[in-house]
Design a protein around this motif. Structure first.
Motif: not given
Length: 127
Positions: A22, A62, A73-74, A76-78, A80-83
């Motif tokens: 990161y 991510r 990765i999608a 993760l977004a679904r 709620g993990v965005t950080e």
């Protein structure tokens, strides 16, 4: 005629992506400079302590978080993990097994199974 090869360089963001770390967690001198291919190769073969620590403890980008959790990765977004997450946070998610994670892992398993089926079908058609 003499040909001289210019040193290829990349932005720190590109180098961080190739190293699987990161960018905002890297040292300032890494973030502010440019990285040559030779330097990248050296970082990959002989990682300094800061790079070893980042790879081991995070925070992780991510793609690394998704791979460690076995989801996309999608997914993760679904979920709620965005950080970016640390290794400790990833392990906590694995232990807690939230519903979204179980669902996304199942989805990812289905995608892998379907991709394998398609690959086998193509291989059979080529023979």
């Amino acid at each position: 005629m003499k040909s001289h090869q210019s040193t290829q360089t990349m932005k720190p963001a590109t180098a961080a992506k190739k190293l699987g770390v990161y960018l905002p967690a890297t040292p300032a001198e890494f973030q502010e400079g440019v990285v040559s291919r030779a330097e990248l190769s050296e970082l990959q073969t002989n990682p300094p302590q800061w790079l070893q620590d980042l790879r081991h403890n995070g925070p992780h980008p991510r793609p690394v978080v998704a791979a460690r959790l076995g989801v996309s990765i999608a997914g993760l977004a679904r979920g709620g993990v965005t950080e970016p997450l640390t290794t400790e946070q990833i392990e906590a998610l694995r232990e807690d097994k939230p519903e979204w994670l179980e669902k996304e892992r199942a989805t990812q398993a289905e995608v892998r199974k379907e991709n394998a089926r398609i690959k086998e079908k193509k291989k059979a058609q080529e023979d």
